[in-house]
Design a protein around this motif. Structure first.
Motif, PDB file in Angstrom:
ATOM      1  N   MET A 273       2.418  10.617   2.382  1.00 54.67           N
ATOM      2  CA  MET A 273       3.153  10.293   1.169  1.00 54.67           C
ATOM      3  C   MET A 273       4.516   9.661   1.464  1.00 54.67           C
ATOM      4  O   MET A 273       4.987   8.794   0.715  1.00 54.67           O
ATOM      5  CB  MET A 273       3.334  11.549   0.305  1.00 54.67           C
ATOM      6  CG  MET A 273       2.072  11.988  -0.421  1.00 54.67           C
ATOM      7  SD  MET A 273       1.508  10.721  -1.593  1.00 54.67           S
ATOM      8  CE  MET A 273       0.230  11.614  -2.469  1.00 54.67           C
ATOM      9  N   SER A 274       5.141  10.073   2.562  1.00 56.40           N
ATOM     10  CA  SER A 274       6.423   9.459   2.908  1.00 56.40           C
ATOM     11  C   SER A 274       6.246   7.999   3.302  1.00 56.40           C
ATOM     12  O   SER A 274       7.151   7.182   3.119  1.00 56.40           O
ATOM     13  CB  SER A 274       7.082  10.242   4.044  1.00 56.40           C
ATOM     14  OG  SER A 274       6.326  10.141   5.237  1.00 56.40           O
ATOM     15  N   CYS A 275       5.063   7.654   3.839  1.00 58.11           N
ATOM     16  CA  CYS A 275       4.803   6.278   4.262  1.00 58.11           C
ATOM     17  C   CYS A 275       4.406   5.364   3.101  1.00 58.11           C
ATOM     18  O   CYS A 275       4.670   4.161   3.140  1.00 58.11           O
ATOM     19  CB  CYS A 275       3.704   6.255   5.320  1.00 58.11           C
ATOM     20  SG  CYS A 275       4.191   6.962   6.899  1.00 58.11           S
ATOM     21  N   VAL A 276       3.759   5.900   2.092  1.00 60.87           N
ATOM     22  CA  VAL A 276       3.236   5.043   1.027  1.00 60.87           C
ATOM     23  C   VAL A 276       4.142   4.993  -0.194  1.00 60.87           C
ATOM     24  O   VAL A 276       3.797   4.344  -1.186  1.00 60.87           O
ATOM     25  CB  VAL A 276       1.818   5.503   0.594  1.00 60.87           C
ATOM     26  CG1 VAL A 276       0.852   5.463   1.753  1.00 60.87           C
ATOM     27  CG2 VAL A 276       1.847   6.899  -0.040  1.00 60.87           C
ATOM     28  N   ARG A 277       5.276   5.667  -0.155  1.00 57.06           N
ATOM     29  CA  ARG A 277       6.155   5.710  -1.336  1.00 57.06           C
ATOM     30  C   ARG A 277       6.463   4.324  -1.868  1.00 57.06           C
ATOM     31  O   ARG A 277       6.430   4.075  -3.072  1.00 57.06           O
ATOM     32  CB  ARG A 277       7.473   6.412  -0.988  1.00 57.06           C
ATOM     33  CG  ARG A 277       7.362   7.903  -0.762  1.00 57.06           C
ATOM     34  CD  ARG A 277       8.729   8.496  -0.445  1.00 57.06           C
ATOM     35  NE  ARG A 277       9.591   8.444  -1.601  1.00 57.06           N
ATOM     36  CZ  ARG A 277       9.698   9.411  -2.513  1.00 57.06           C
ATOM     37  NH1 ARG A 277       8.969  10.501  -2.383  1.00 57.06           N
ATOM     38  NH2 ARG A 277      10.502   9.302  -3.531  1.00 57.06           N
ATOM     39  N   ASP A 278       6.772   3.377  -0.942  1.00 51.74           N
ATOM     40  CA  ASP A 278       7.192   2.044  -1.374  1.00 51.74           C
ATOM     41  C   ASP A 278       6.035   1.216  -1.935  1.00 51.74           C
ATOM     42  O   ASP A 278       6.271   0.178  -2.554  1.00 51.74           O
ATOM     43  CB  ASP A 278       7.828   1.294  -0.195  1.00 51.74           C
ATOM     44  CG  ASP A 278       9.141   1.933   0.243  1.00 51.74           C
ATOM     45  OD1 ASP A 278       9.734   2.660  -0.578  1.00 51.74           O
ATOM     46  OD2 ASP A 278       9.551   1.722   1.404  1.00 51.74           O
ATOM     47  N   LYS A 279       4.814   1.651  -1.712  1.00 52.86           N
ATOM     48  CA  LYS A 279       3.661   0.905  -2.229  1.00 52.86           C
ATOM     49  C   LYS A 279       3.254   1.393  -3.619  1.00 52.86           C
ATOM     50  O   LYS A 279       2.320   0.867  -4.219  1.00 52.86           O
ATOM     51  CB  LYS A 279       2.469   1.031  -1.269  1.00 52.86           C
ATOM     52  CG  LYS A 279       2.718   0.423   0.108  1.00 52.86           C
ATOM     53  CD  LYS A 279       1.547   0.661   1.043  1.00 52.86           C
ATOM     54  CE  LYS A 279       0.350  -0.188   0.683  1.00 52.86           C
ATOM     55  NZ  LYS A 279       0.505  -1.594   1.075  1.00 52.86           N
ATOM     56  N   LEU A 280       3.910   2.445  -4.110  1.00 51.02           N
ATOM     57  CA  LEU A 280       3.589   3.023  -5.414  1.00 51.02           C
ATOM     58  C   LEU A 280       4.735   2.788  -6.381  1.00 51.02           C
ATOM     59  O   LEU A 280       5.908   2.853  -5.997  1.00 51.02           O
ATOM     60  CB  LEU A 280       3.342   4.525  -5.288  1.00 51.02           C
ATOM     61  CG  LEU A 280       2.188   4.982  -4.393  1.00 51.02           C
ATOM     62  CD1 LEU A 280       2.264   6.483  -4.179  1.00 51.02           C
ATOM     63  CD2 LEU A 280       0.845   4.598  -5.002  1.00 51.02           C
ATOM     64  N   SER A 281       4.397   2.546  -7.640  1.00 49.92           N
ATOM     65  CA  SER A 281       5.439   2.490  -8.658  1.00 49.92           C
ATOM     66  C   SER A 281       5.951   3.902  -8.901  1.00 49.92           C
ATOM     67  O   SER A 281       5.321   4.890  -8.490  1.00 49.92           O
ATOM     68  CB  SER A 281       4.866   1.921  -9.962  1.00 49.92           C
ATOM     69  OG  SER A 281       3.944   2.825 -10.539  1.00 49.92           O
ATOM     70  N   ALA A 282       7.078   4.022  -9.579  1.00 50.30           N
ATOM     71  CA  ALA A 282       7.647   5.349  -9.845  1.00 50.30           C
ATOM     72  C   ALA A 282       6.670   6.212 -10.638  1.00 50.30           C
ATOM     73  O   ALA A 282       6.503   7.404 -10.355  1.00 50.30           O
ATOM     74  CB  ALA A 282       8.970   5.202 -10.601  1.00 50.30           C
ATOM     75  N   ALA A 283       6.001   5.594 -11.620  1.00 49.44           N
ATOM     76  CA  ALA A 283       5.055   6.359 -12.441  1.00 49.44           C
ATOM     77  C   ALA A 283       3.856   6.797 -11.612  1.00 49.44           C
ATOM     78  O   ALA A 283       3.389   7.935 -11.714  1.00 49.44           O
ATOM     79  CB  ALA A 283       4.597   5.512 -13.634  1.00 49.44           C
ATOM     80  N   GLN A 284       3.329   5.878 -10.777  1.00 52.82           N
ATOM     81  CA  GLN A 284       2.195   6.230  -9.924  1.00 52.82           C
ATOM     82  C   GLN A 284       2.571   7.354  -8.967  1.00 52.82           C
ATOM     83  O   GLN A 284       1.803   8.299  -8.763  1.00 52.82           O
ATOM     84  CB  GLN A 284       1.744   5.004  -9.129  1.00 52.82           C
ATOM     85  CG  GLN A 284       1.075   3.930  -9.962  1.00 52.82           C
ATOM     86  CD  GLN A 284       0.858   2.650  -9.176  1.00 52.82           C
ATOM     87  OE1 GLN A 284       1.404   2.461  -8.091  1.00 52.82           O
ATOM     88  NE2 GLN A 284       0.053   1.747  -9.728  1.00 52.82           N
ATOM     89  N   ARG A 285       3.772   7.246  -8.385  1.00 47.02           N
ATOM     90  CA  ARG A 285       4.195   8.247  -7.419  1.00 47.02           C
ATOM     91  C   ARG A 285       4.304   9.630  -8.065  1.00 47.02           C
ATOM     92  O   ARG A 285       3.871  10.637  -7.501  1.00 47.02           O
ATOM     93  CB  ARG A 285       5.541   7.842  -6.808  1.00 47.02           C
ATOM     94  CG  ARG A 285       5.966   8.745  -5.645  1.00 47.02           C
ATOM     95  CD  ARG A 285       7.315   8.358  -5.085  1.00 47.02           C
ATOM     96  NE  ARG A 285       8.384   8.554  -6.050  1.00 47.02           N
ATOM     97  CZ  ARG A 285       8.981   7.596  -6.729  1.00 47.02           C
ATOM     98  NH1 ARG A 285       8.600   6.340  -6.562  1.00 47.02           N
ATOM     99  NH2 ARG A 285       9.941   7.859  -7.595  1.00 47.02           N
TER     100      ARG A 285
END
Length: 654
Positions: A273-285
């Motif tokens: 999750m720390s690696c994919v944070r930037d690939k997700l929108s705030a809502a998705q995250r």
């Protein structure tokens, strides 16, 4: 390890071609097979006609059966029992057939399913570098429905092996046609420390942290679905070394020399999750971190809740200011920044010890949530059950300090169709103990003293697994009155039961019994020291009828004009099963109307349609029977009509 059956072996009209899985070698093996049917004079070799053949070793510990059994259909295997009904053929590969046959000296159970055209979700994620949001929603919708169906079948359990390799997608170019969920070897009820299946070789990346402590529930599947959805959106299966890039081709399963497949679920989730944070929108995250919370109590409380947020996400109705299931409001100003900082603080607060502690706490919460709270109405009965039974068995040390012990047997009696067995099972679930439902047919035998031995064996088995609860359904058929006309063998069976009931609680065996005819029970069963508590379960009152209608209707398409109060007022003296029948019959009529009219969407159940069914339905308990049960209740509880003590269970005023 050697295959259960070799390639080119013939079994049940199929020729085995090759093995497809290796996870449960020697216990449950999956093969690609072709039918032996002759088409136009030649054997059909097209893969379009192939089947997937699952073979079960009946000598293995999990599927072991009595060698003298004459069963021809392996319904004792959960996945076979689940897949047999025709209505299961939506999001699961259709079953073609099943049975039990001998291959050489082996006695094997088998199940044949259609060989699905398509590829695994993991292959599609690698190939497409992720799925478009429209396809993600389609896949999740099918998985939500599938898991809900499994949860209903297992009475609160789950799939427990949801991975990208167990999701099959049928693409036609860029168009997603069908989605299937496979890998049903581990479906079952909730478990808390003792599971019947092995976790060796399991894909821990998709398993919730509490599973490391043997805790499995529908919350476990919510976690797995959250991980799958994250991977579909981000297009990655594993984090790359240094956390700077994301591996989408699956070529590197390591992070800083650590094999991701060997990491603990908590460790993998934190890293991933720390690696994919930037690939997700705030809502998705926010949605996905909520679904994959290490603490199961902090996840979505149900599949429906998870589904509702995915639906809102697809429609663009979730902004960066959305605070999922929180009571506090994001700070004013830069809401997105404040929200991210708060999420980071919450995310970092969990350590490995905290997760283990949360898992043990969740075990208790799961049983409570799946316990008496699921019983509509009956607040006083539930309170008495908790006070006199559940709390005692859940807190044995404190109870022992006060010299309090659970009774040997608790009897639930009353009219048929009022949910006595359901209540007993939910009380057992809430207690957190192992339990077993025993029907009269389970104790039947064609041999002299056979039933007597089965009764003894049932209690011996419970003692070995103590503390344990035995739920005896239709207790009057197991312990009938002994009189001059009683068969001597039946009298011996009652004697055996009486002997086993004596102080069985001291051995850690607690009995819950249900009956529609308490007057037919042998009086010796009811004496103090054997049956210490007796609860009368009467017809559902107004409040309970409202709740039952709500529970039955919420899982079906309904119009907005439903008035639960009116429905409850229109059904006095209806049993729980009567109310369930009313809704189901109305659903059938709407189904027929939808099919006949050719409508593209299901015609909703309306208030008028339900009232029409109610008018043509009569209570399964007559007025005379209700009166006789009231008189019986007074007799059983040694009280008369002038006693002002509040009645236990449903009231019969409405």
């Amino acid at each position: 390890m050697t295959q259960l059956i070799k390639n080119n072996t013939q079994l049940a009209g199929y020729t085995v071609i090759r093995k497809l899985s290796t996870r449960r070698d020697g216990e449950r093996e999956v093969y690609l097979a072709k039918p032996q049917a002759v088409i136009d004079g030649t054997y059909e070799d097209s893969e379009a006609f192939y089947a997937v053949l699952t073979v079960f070793n009946l000598k293995s510990e999990r599927y072991a059966q009595d060698g003298t059994s004459r069963k021809r259909v392996p319904d004792f295997i959960e996945e076979v029992k689940f897949l047999r009904p025709v209505e299961r053929r939506g999001s699961f590969p259709p079953m073609i057939g099943c049975g039990i046959e001998k291959v050489g000296k082996q006695r094997l159970a088998w199940m044949a399913q259609t060989n699905i055209k398509g590829s695994t979700l993991s292959d599609e994620i690698r190939l497409r570098r992720g799925l478009c949001i429209g396809d993600v929603v389609k896949v999740m919708d099918v998985l939500f429905n599938s898991v809900e169906e499994i949860t209903r079948f297992t009475k609160g359990g789950g799939h427990y092996n949801i991975t990208p390799d167990n999701v099959l997608l049928d693409y036609d170019g860029d168009t997603l046609n069908r989605v299937y969920l496979v890998g049903l070897a581990d479906i079952g009820p909730s478990y808390h420390g003792s599971i019947p299946f092995s976790q060796v070789g399991a894909e821990t990346r998709f398993m919730a942290p509490e599973t490391m402590n043997g805790v499995f529930s529908n919350k476990t599947d919510i976690y797995s679905l959250g991980m799958l959805m994250t991977m579909m959106i981000t297009g990655t299966m594993n984090p790359d070394a240094g956390c700077g890039r994301i591996m989408g081709d699956g070529s590197n399963n390591c992070f800083n020399g650590i094999d991701c497949n060997g990491m603990t679920p908590f460790g993998f989730r934190k890293l991933y999750m720390s690696c994919v944070r930037d690939k997700l929108s705030a809502a998705q995250r926010l949605i996905l971190e909520k679904a994959t919370e290490p603490n199961p109590a902090s996840r979505f409380q149900s599949i429906d809740k998870f589904r509702s947020f995915v639906s809102k996400l697809a429609k663009g109705r979730i902004s960066t200011q959305t605070h999922i299931e929180r009571t506090n409001v994001p700070a004013a100003g830069n809401n997105r920044t404040a929200l991210i900082e708060e999420e980071e603080r919450r995310f970092e607060q969990y350590g490995h010890d905290a997760v283990e502690n949360a898992s043990s706490q969740e075990a208790a919460k799961i049983t409570i949530r799946q316990g008496l709270d699921e019983v509509a109405g009956m607040d006083e009965l539930k309170d008495l059950f908790r006070r006199n039974f559940v709390r005692i068995v859940r807190n044995p040390k404190i109870a022992k300090a006060y010299g309090i012990t659970p009774c040997n047997c608790t009897l639930l009696y009353g009219p048929q169709g009022c949910g006595k067995t359901f209540i007993a099972e939910k009380a057992a679930q809430e207690s957190g103990l192992k339990y077993k439902i025993v029907n009269p047919s389970d104790l039947g035998s064609i041999y002299i003293h056979g039933s007597q031995e089965k009764i003894a064996e049932t209690f011996r088995e419970a003692e070995k697994n103590a503390p344990m609860i035995l739920i005896f359904d239709e207790f009057d058929a197991i312990a009938p009155k002994r009189d001059g006309n009683t068969n001597p063998h039946q009298a011996n069976e009652v004697n055996e039961l009486l002997t086993r009931l004596n102080n069985c609680a001291e051995k850690g065996v607690y009995v819950l019994a249900t009956t529609n005819r308490p007057q037919m029970l042998d009086t010796a069963v009811l004496r103090s020291g054997r049956t210490d508590l007796m609860f009368y379960v009467s017809l559902p009152d107004y409040k309970a009828r409202c709740e039952i209608f709500e529970l039955e209707l919420k899982k079906r398409p309904c119009s907005e004009d439903i008035d639960l109060a009116e429905l409850a007022m229109a059904t006095p003296n209806f049993t729980c099963s009567d109310l369930s029948f009313v809704v189901k019959e109305c659903a059938r009529r709407c189904f027929d109307e939808t099919i006949t009219s050719g409508a593209s969407c299901p015609i909703p159940i309306s208030q008028s349609k339900i009232l029409d069914v109610i008018k043509s339905t009569h209570s399964s308990v007559s007025e005379d029977e209700i009166k006789s049960y009231k008189d019986l209740k007074d007799k059983m509880e040694h009280r008369n009509e002038k006693n002002n003590r509040p009645k236990v269970g449903f009231s019969t005023n409405l």
